[in-house]
Design a protein around this motif. Structure first.
Motif, PDB file in Angstrom:
ATOM      1  N   UNK A   1      21.804  30.785  57.581  1.00 18.15           N
ATOM      2  CA  UNK A   1      22.407  32.034  58.054  1.00 18.15           C
ATOM      3  C   UNK A   1      23.076  32.812  56.924  1.00 18.15           C
ATOM      4  N   UNK A   2      23.078  32.246  55.697  1.00 17.44           N
ATOM      5  CA  UNK A   2      23.749  32.872  54.555  1.00 17.44           C
ATOM      6  C   UNK A   2      22.723  33.367  53.542  1.00 17.44           C
ATOM      7  N   UNK A   3      22.870  34.600  53.124  1.00 19.12           N
ATOM      8  CA  UNK A   3      22.057  35.171  52.042  1.00 19.12           C
ATOM      9  C   UNK A   3      23.012  35.634  50.947  1.00 19.12           C
ATOM     10  N   UNK A   4      22.952  34.967  49.803  1.00 22.19           N
ATOM     11  CA  UNK A   4      23.846  35.292  48.692  1.00 22.19           C
ATOM     12  C   UNK A   4      23.087  36.136  47.679  1.00 22.19           C
ATOM     13  N   UNK A   5      23.521  37.358  47.520  1.00 28.27           N
ATOM     14  CA  UNK A   5      22.878  38.300  46.597  1.00 28.27           C
ATOM     15  C   UNK A   5      23.645  38.278  45.277  1.00 28.27           C
ATOM     16  N   UNK A   6      22.938  37.937  44.209  1.00 28.58           N
ATOM     17  CA  UNK A   6      23.588  37.669  42.934  1.00 28.58           C
ATOM     18  C   UNK A   6      23.378  38.800  41.934  1.00 28.58           C
ATOM     19  N   UNK A   7      24.436  39.120  41.218  1.00 24.68           N
ATOM     20  CA  UNK A   7      24.360  40.047  40.100  1.00 24.68           C
ATOM     21  C   UNK A   7      25.185  39.464  38.958  1.00 24.68           C
ATOM     22  N   UNK A   8      24.751  39.709  37.723  1.00 26.96           N
ATOM     23  CA  UNK A   8      25.500  39.214  36.571  1.00 26.96           C
ATOM     24  C   UNK A   8      25.475  40.244  35.457  1.00 26.96           C
ATOM     25  N   UNK A   9      26.402  40.102  34.526  1.00 24.72           N
ATOM     26  CA  UNK A   9      26.470  40.992  33.369  1.00 24.72           C
ATOM     27  C   UNK A   9      27.197  40.269  32.249  1.00 24.72           C
ATOM     28  N   UNK A  10      26.944  40.694  31.015  1.00 26.08           N
ATOM     29  CA  UNK A  10      27.644  40.130  29.869  1.00 26.08           C
ATOM     30  C   UNK A  10      29.131  40.483  29.928  1.00 26.08           C
ATOM     31  N   UNK A  11      29.932  39.795  29.130  1.00 20.76           N
ATOM     32  CA  UNK A  11      31.384  39.846  29.235  1.00 20.76           C
ATOM     33  C   UNK A  11      31.985  41.252  29.286  1.00 20.76           C
ATOM     34  N   UNK A  12      31.765  42.055  28.249  1.00 22.32           N
ATOM     35  CA  UNK A  12      32.414  43.365  28.202  1.00 22.32           C
ATOM     36  C   UNK A  12      31.904  44.318  29.290  1.00 22.32           C
ATOM     37  N   UNK A  13      30.577  44.441  29.485  1.00 23.19           N
ATOM     38  CA  UNK A  13      30.104  45.279  30.596  1.00 23.19           C
ATOM     39  C   UNK A  13      30.591  44.769  31.950  1.00 23.19           C
ATOM     40  N   UNK A  14      30.703  43.446  32.056  1.00 21.06           N
ATOM     41  CA  UNK A  14      31.195  42.865  33.305  1.00 21.06           C
ATOM     42  C   UNK A  14      32.613  43.347  33.599  1.00 21.06           C
ATOM     43  N   UNK A  15      33.483  43.262  32.601  1.00 20.19           N
ATOM     44  CA  UNK A  15      34.869  43.687  32.795  1.00 20.19           C
ATOM     45  C   UNK A  15      34.945  45.151  33.194  1.00 20.19           C
ATOM     46  N   UNK A  16      34.162  45.967  32.529  1.00 19.94           N
ATOM     47  CA  UNK A  16      34.209  47.402  32.816  1.00 19.94           C
ATOM     48  C   UNK A  16      33.726  47.704  34.228  1.00 19.94           C
ATOM     49  N   UNK A  17      32.641  47.071  34.630  1.00 18.04           N
ATOM     50  CA  UNK A  17      32.125  47.328  35.974  1.00 18.04           C
ATOM     51  C   UNK A  17      33.093  46.825  37.041  1.00 18.04           C
ATOM     52  N   UNK A  18      33.687  45.671  36.792  1.00 18.66           N
ATOM     53  CA  UNK A  18      34.595  45.090  37.772  1.00 18.66           C
ATOM     54  C   UNK A  18      35.779  46.014  38.041  1.00 18.66           C
ATOM     55  N   UNK A  19      36.307  46.613  36.992  1.00 14.57           N
ATOM     56  CA  UNK A  19      37.449  47.514  37.158  1.00 14.57           C
ATOM     57  C   UNK A  19      37.101  48.697  38.057  1.00 14.57           C
ATOM     58  N   UNK A  20      35.823  49.080  38.061  1.00 21.11           N
ATOM     59  CA  UNK A  20      35.381  50.230  38.851  1.00 21.11           C
ATOM     60  C   UNK A  20      35.101  49.849  40.300  1.00 21.11           C
ATOM     61  N   UNK A  21      34.419  48.705  40.499  1.00 19.07           N
ATOM     62  CA  UNK A  21      33.913  48.396  41.845  1.00 19.07           C
ATOM     63  C   UNK A  21      34.904  47.676  42.748  1.00 19.07           C
ATOM     64  N   UNK A  22      35.882  46.989  42.183  1.00 26.04           N
ATOM     65  CA  UNK A  22      36.757  46.162  43.019  1.00 26.04           C
ATOM     66  C   UNK A  22      37.479  46.978  44.083  1.00 26.04           C
ATOM     67  N   UNK A  23      37.877  48.167  43.757  1.00 25.52           N
ATOM     68  CA  UNK A  23      38.588  48.981  44.737  1.00 25.52           C
ATOM     69  C   UNK A  23      37.691  49.824  45.619  1.00 25.52           C
TER      70      UNK A  23
END
Length: 436
Positions: free
Chosen positions: A63-85
């Motif tokens: 019943x669970x579908x886990x959709x995965x995304x990944x990114x390298x360290x610096x791009x990851x940090x930048x994207x996270x700051x944008x999408x979390x909110x």
């Protein structure tokens, strides 16, 4: 992103062709609960391990579908700051403990895991308290579960030390003397790459722990009260400045992973490293130089107002968004993914330990076991400096240390800039304004 629409359609067609009366347990696409999972380990073999474990969980939980995304360290940090909110926030995502995540907590964007742990004493007891404390606020809120344990140690080339007649240093003065002997013997004393600027923060953060008292650092690392006027901060920069002549040339132009490669290839007798880098060095399948004869030692002691017994390094883990539609399901997945069984396999497969107790079975790499012992026996762990600071202050600090490394600024000039930025950070934190 993982897409399994074809697999779902195929399974549906097979069910439709079954003989009448057969029992069907297949879950339709419409019934699946989709969990978005974001991590920062796209390199191999780490990404494949994560993908394989998620596929296993999905097979056991149709019943669970886990959709995965990944990114390298610096791009990851930048994207996270944008999408979390925003509306596109992942349900589960990797995040560093300390101020990096606490900024999100102040905006009520992170799920409180405390009720789940309190309701499952067996799970709570299975996790190392010394590591969980890093993902626990002063008010008791637990906001994350560690995925990998980490710490900072000096790696050293045993053969080069012996050739230069150098003993493992235990004090900073001995470290400088070792650097001189290594340099005189024709070796580059310290392999260093500060292109991304965060490597310098690990030096400075470690030295700060020994030159500034725990109480003062706690005050200054808190955005609303930080001043950085204690003389120990300038002393820390002065100690760092003493190491600069022993770094390889153009250290600000070299990436951190290239510095690691240089050390592995003998172009540096020492390398201030994270223990999670060990698999990159001497694992038979993934290491740069599996035959490298190297050892490890803690950052040599500096006499000062601080605490020399702190080991720099904290675990890194996963948190759950408070916006998730499926909080219970997210927690159940993390309980499994970051648990003992997967953790043991993780240590065996990719050389990273999680915070579950008893995950060393089957690990043959002695360097990994030695590092694990250092972490688990540490009296106290210290935060990654760049993740402990308010982001605008962190940017200023790292820029100034980079300039200091180039010889473009003095420790005193650097602290003047840092103190001015700390005052700005106080105002921003007090007003609740965004850091970015």
């Amino acid at each position: 992103m993982k897409k399994r629409l074809f697999s779902v359609l195929l399974a549906t067609a097979m069910v439709a062709s079954m003989a009448a009366g057969a029992t069907c347990t297949t879950v339709s696409a419409a019934e699946k609960k989709t969990i978005k999972f974001f991590h920062r380990f796209p390199d191999e073999p780490f990404n494949s391990f994560i993908e394989d474990k998620i596929a296993q969980y999905e097979e056991e939980h149709p019943d669970i579908d886990i959709v995965v995304e990944s990114a390298q360290n610096d791009p990851y940090k930048e994207k996270l700051k944008v999408v979390v909110g925003g509306d596109d926030c992942p349900d589960i995502f990797f995040s560093w403990c300390g101020e990096f995540t606490e900024r999100f907590i102040r905006e009520d964007l992170i799920l409180d895991l405390t009720p789940y742990l309190d309701a499952d004493q067996e799970w709570k007891d299975s996790l190392m308290e010394s590591q969980m404390v890093n993902y626990t606020l002063d008010d008791g809120m637990v906001y994350g579960i560690p995925f990998r344990l980490d710490a900072k140690l000096f790696f050293y080339n045993i053969d080069q030390f012996e050739e230069a007649g150098v003993e493992v240093p235990t004090t900073f003065d001995e470290l400088i003397e070792a650097c001189k002997k290594l340099q005189d013997a024709g070796f580059t004393p310290i392999a260093y790459g500060n292109q991304e600027k965060w490597p310098a923060s690990h030096y400075i953060g470690t030295i700060n722990q020994m030159t500034v008292s725990d109480e003062v650092r706690a005050k200054d690392y808190t955005p609303i009260t930080g001043e950085f006027t204690d003389p120990g901060y300038q002393e820390a920069l002065e100690y760092y400045e003493q190491l600069i002549p022993y770094f390889n040339e153009n250290s600000n132009g070299i990436a951190a992973d290239m510095a690691r490669t240089n050390f592995c290839m003998g172009n540096g007798a020492m390398y201030y490293a994270e223990v999670i880098e060990i698999p990159y060095i001497n694992n038979p399948d993934t290491g740069i130089n599996p035959d490298l004869n190297f050892g490890m030692f803690k950052f040599p002691e500096i006499e000062g107002a601080g605490n020399p017994n702190i080991l720099t390094g904290v675990p890194e883990g996963f948190v759950v968004s408070s916006k998730t539609e499926y909080p219970d399901e997210c927690v159940e997945f993390l309980k499994w993914f970051l648990g003992k069984d997967v953790g043991t396999e993780q240590a065996q497969t990719i050389g990273w330990f999680n915070a579950s107790k008893g995950t060393t079975d089957g690990v043959e790499n002695q360097s990994l076991l030695d590092a694990y012992d250092v972490i688990t026996s540490a009296e106290k762990m210290g935060p990654w400096f760049d993740n402990a600071l308010y982001s605008t202050l962190c940017d200023e600090y790292l820029t100034d240390v980079s300039d200091l490394t180039n010889g473009d600024i003095t420790p005193e000039e650097a602290m003047t800039k840092i103190q001015a930025k700390a005052k700005e950070a106080q105002k921003l934190a007090a007003s609740g304004e965004s850091e970015e």
